[in-house]
Design a protein around this motif. Structure first.
Motif, mmCIF file in Angstrom:
data_model
loop_
_atom_site.group_PDB
_atom_site.id
_atom_site.type_symbol
_atom_site.label_atom_id
_atom_site.label_comp_id
_atom_site.label_asym_id
_atom_site.label_seq_id
_atom_site.Cartn_x
_atom_site.Cartn_y
_atom_site.Cartn_z
ATOM 1 N N ASP A 122 0.804 -1.228 0.000
ATOM 2 C CA ASP A 122 0.000 0.000 0.000
ATOM 3 C C ASP A 122 0.836 1.277 0.000
ATOM 4 O OD1 ASP A 122 -2.472 -1.241 -0.218
ATOM 5 O OD2 ASP A 122 -2.661 -1.487 1.951
ATOM 6 N N GLN A 123 2.109 1.154 -0.343
ATOM 7 C CA GLN A 123 2.966 2.341 -0.486
ATOM 8 C C GLN A 123 2.731 2.933 -1.872
ATOM 9 O OE1 GLN A 123 5.311 3.980 1.713
ATOM 10 N NE2 GLN A 123 4.871 5.411 0.061
ATOM 11 N N VAL A 124 2.635 4.246 -1.935
ATOM 12 C CA VAL A 124 2.405 4.938 -3.203
ATOM 13 C C VAL A 124 3.747 5.384 -3.783
ATOM 14 C CG1 VAL A 124 1.315 6.957 -4.274
ATOM 15 C CG2 VAL A 124 0.112 5.688 -2.482
ATOM 16 N N HIS A 125 3.890 5.202 -5.101
ATOM 17 C CA HIS A 125 5.105 5.586 -5.818
ATOM 18 C C HIS A 125 4.746 6.458 -7.005
ATOM 19 C CE1 HIS A 125 7.415 2.540 -3.629
ATOM 20 N NE2 HIS A 125 6.349 1.783 -3.781
ATOM 21 N N LEU A 126 5.693 7.259 -7.421
ATOM 22 C CA LEU A 126 5.565 8.066 -8.628
ATOM 23 C C LEU A 126 6.858 7.873 -9.414
ATOM 24 C CD1 LEU A 126 4.329 11.689 -9.008
ATOM 25 C CD2 LEU A 126 6.549 11.047 -9.927
ATOM 26 N N ALA A 127 6.735 7.671 -10.717
ATOM 27 C CA ALA A 127 7.917 7.474 -11.556
ATOM 28 C C ALA A 127 7.729 8.172 -12.894
ATOM 29 C CB ALA A 127 8.178 5.984 -11.781
ATOM 30 N N TYR A 128 8.870 8.485 -13.503
ATOM 31 C CA TYR A 128 8.860 9.063 -14.851
ATOM 32 C C TYR A 128 10.135 8.635 -15.564
ATOM 33 C CZ TYR A 128 11.803 12.661 -12.634
ATOM 34 O OH TYR A 128 12.782 13.313 -11.931
ATOM 35 N N ASN A 129 10.127 8.783 -16.883
ATOM 36 C CA ASN A 129 11.305 8.451 -17.676
ATOM 37 C C ASN A 129 12.402 9.477 -17.408
ATOM 38 O OD1 ASN A 129 10.297 6.169 -19.077
ATOM 39 N ND2 ASN A 129 9.165 7.522 -20.450
ATOM 40 N N ASP A 130 13.594 8.981 -17.126
ATOM 41 C CA ASP A 130 14.734 9.851 -16.882
ATOM 42 C C ASP A 130 15.116 10.546 -18.192
ATOM 43 O OD1 ASP A 130 17.218 11.011 -16.368
ATOM 44 O OD2 ASP A 130 17.978 9.269 -15.282
ATOM 45 N N PRO A 131 15.071 11.888 -18.231
ATOM 46 C CA PRO A 131 15.426 12.595 -19.465
ATOM 47 C C PRO A 131 16.839 12.270 -19.961
ATOM 48 C CG PRO A 131 14.304 14.076 -17.966
ATOM 49 C CD PRO A 131 14.570 12.807 -17.199
ATOM 50 N N TYR A 132 17.766 11.984 -19.056
ATOM 51 C CA TYR A 132 19.126 11.631 -19.491
ATOM 52 C C TYR A 132 19.157 10.255 -20.156
ATOM 53 C CZ TYR A 132 20.720 15.806 -17.163
ATOM 54 O OH TYR A 132 20.907 17.108 -16.805
ATOM 55 N N TYR A 133 18.289 9.374 -19.729
ATOM 56 C CA TYR A 133 18.146 8.079 -20.392
ATOM 57 C C TYR A 133 17.633 8.306 -21.818
ATOM 58 C CZ TYR A 133 16.320 3.403 -21.393
ATOM 59 O OH TYR A 133 16.043 2.185 -21.965
ATOM 60 N N LEU A 134 16.637 9.197 -21.936
ATOM 61 C CA LEU A 134 16.099 9.504 -23.265
ATOM 62 C C LEU A 134 17.153 10.194 -24.134
ATOM 63 C CD1 LEU A 134 12.497 10.720 -22.359
ATOM 64 C CD2 LEU A 134 13.279 8.425 -22.996
ATOM 65 N N MET A 135 17.997 11.021 -23.507
ATOM 66 C CA MET A 135 19.065 11.687 -24.247
ATOM 67 C C MET A 135 20.005 10.643 -24.858
ATOM 68 S SD MET A 135 21.618 14.766 -23.063
ATOM 69 C CE MET A 135 22.881 13.832 -22.208
ATOM 70 N N ASP A 136 20.357 9.639 -24.068
ATOM 71 C CA ASP A 136 21.213 8.561 -24.576
ATOM 72 C C ASP A 136 20.479 7.719 -25.613
ATOM 73 O OD1 ASP A 136 23.293 9.376 -22.942
ATOM 74 O OD2 ASP A 136 22.882 7.876 -21.409
ATOM 75 N N ARG A 137 19.236 7.381 -25.304
ATOM 76 C CA ARG A 137 18.458 6.510 -26.187
ATOM 77 C C ARG A 137 18.302 7.097 -27.579
ATOM 78 N NH1 ARG A 137 12.150 4.568 -25.377
ATOM 79 N NH2 ARG A 137 12.222 3.019 -27.028
ATOM 80 N N HIS A 138 18.116 8.440 -27.633
ATOM 81 C CA HIS A 138 17.823 9.086 -28.919
ATOM 82 C C HIS A 138 18.964 9.983 -29.416
ATOM 83 C CE1 HIS A 138 13.719 7.636 -28.738
ATOM 84 N NE2 HIS A 138 13.697 8.000 -27.476
ATOM 85 N N ALA A 139 20.138 9.883 -28.803
ATOM 86 C CA ALA A 139 21.309 10.679 -29.207
ATOM 87 C C ALA A 139 20.972 12.171 -29.259
ATOM 88 C CB ALA A 139 21.870 10.184 -30.538
ATOM 89 N N LEU A 140 20.495 12.685 -28.128
ATOM 90 C CA LEU A 140 20.077 14.088 -28.033
ATOM 91 C C LEU A 140 21.180 14.987 -27.478
ATOM 92 C CD1 LEU A 140 16.512 13.510 -26.529
ATOM 93 C CD2 LEU A 140 17.043 14.268 -28.850
ATOM 94 N N GLY A 141 22.421 14.651 -27.758
ATOM 95 C CA GLY A 141 23.543 15.419 -27.228
ATOM 96 C C GLY A 141 23.468 16.904 -27.540
ATOM 97 N N ASP A 142 22.931 17.268 -28.707
ATOM 98 C CA ASP A 142 22.816 18.685 -29.072
ATOM 99 C C ASP A 142 21.738 19.406 -28.271
ATOM 100 O OD1 ASP A 142 24.820 18.325 -30.922
ATOM 101 O OD2 ASP A 142 23.461 18.101 -32.629
ATOM 102 N N CYS A 143 20.943 18.662 -27.551
ATOM 103 C CA CYS A 143 19.849 19.246 -26.760
ATOM 104 C C CYS A 143 20.101 19.113 -25.256
ATOM 105 C CB CYS A 143 18.524 18.576 -27.111
ATOM 106 S SG CYS A 143 17.812 19.185 -28.638
#
Length: 166
Positions: A122-143
Motif C-alpha cells: 500500500d505504499q504509493v510511488h511516482l515514476a517518470y522516464n529519466d530525461p538523461y536516459y532519453l538523451m542517450d536513447r535518442h542521441a540528443l547530445g545537441d539538446c
C-alpha cells in the motif's frame, strides 16, 4: 570506560545517525531505476492525494495534461483486479518540439508521462522516464541544455507531488 570503548560507542552513534539521516533523505529524493531509465519517488501521500497534487502542479506549471489513464478502473471494466495505477500524459510543445528537432525518434517517448501506483504494501510511488536516459536513447547530445531543464522540472514536480506540504 576505556578510551577504545568510548571511540567505539561514538563511532556507533555516528554510524547510526548517518544511517537515520540517509534513510530520511532517501525517502525525500528520487531513486534512479538503473537500466530501465526511470526515476522513482516514494510518496508520503495516498494515491488520490498524490494524483491531486500532481494535477495541480501541472496546471500551475502550465503543462498541458493531455490524458489521465486509470489502469485499475480499466481492469475492473473487464472483471480483473489491479492495484491503483494512474498514468498522466502531459507536455509543452515549446519544449518537446526542440527535442524532436534534435532527434525525431524522441517523439515515441513524448509527451512526458508520470506513473503513480500503489504497491503490494500500500505504499504509493511516482515514476517518470529519466530525461538523461532519453538523451542517450535518442542521441540528443545537441539538446543537453533542454534535457537539463526538463530533468530539473520533472524532479521538482515529482518532489512536490510526493513530499512537500501544501
Amino acid at each position: 570506560m576505556k578510551p577504545l570503548q568510548k571511540i567505539s560507542i561514538v563511532a556507533f552513534l555516528v554510524i547510526l545517525l548517518c544511517f537515520s539521516v540517509s534513510r530520511w533523505t532517501a525517502s525525500a529524493v528520487a531513486e534512479t531505476g538503473g537500466p530501465n531509465g526511470m526515476v522513482q519517488f516514494t510518496s508520503r501521500f495516498t494515491l488520490a492525494e498524490t494524483s491531486d497534487r500532481l494535477t495541480a502542479l501541472l496546471e500551475e506549471r502550465q503543462l498541458n495534461l493531455m490524458a489521465q489513464i486509470d489502469h485499475a478502473q480499466n481492469a475492473r471494466s473487464i472483471g480483473k483486479e489491479l492495484r491503483d495505477t494512474q498514468l498522466f500524459i502531459f507536455g509543452n510543445p515549446a519544449v518537446g518540439t526542440p527535442l524532436m528537432q534534435c532527434a525525431q525518434t524522441v517523439a515515441i517517448d513524448l509527451p512526458q508521462k508520470m506513473l503513480i501506483w500503489t504497491d503490494e504494501t500500500d505504499q504509493v510511488h511516482l515514476a517518470y522516464n529519466d530525461p538523461y536516459y532519453l538523451m542517450d536513447r535518442h542521441a540528443l547530445g545537441d539538446c543537453e541544455m533542454v534535457i537539463e531543464r526538463v530533468s530539473q522540472v520533472l524532479e521538482d514536480i515529482a518532489t512536490q507531488a510526493t513530499h512537500e506540504a501544501d
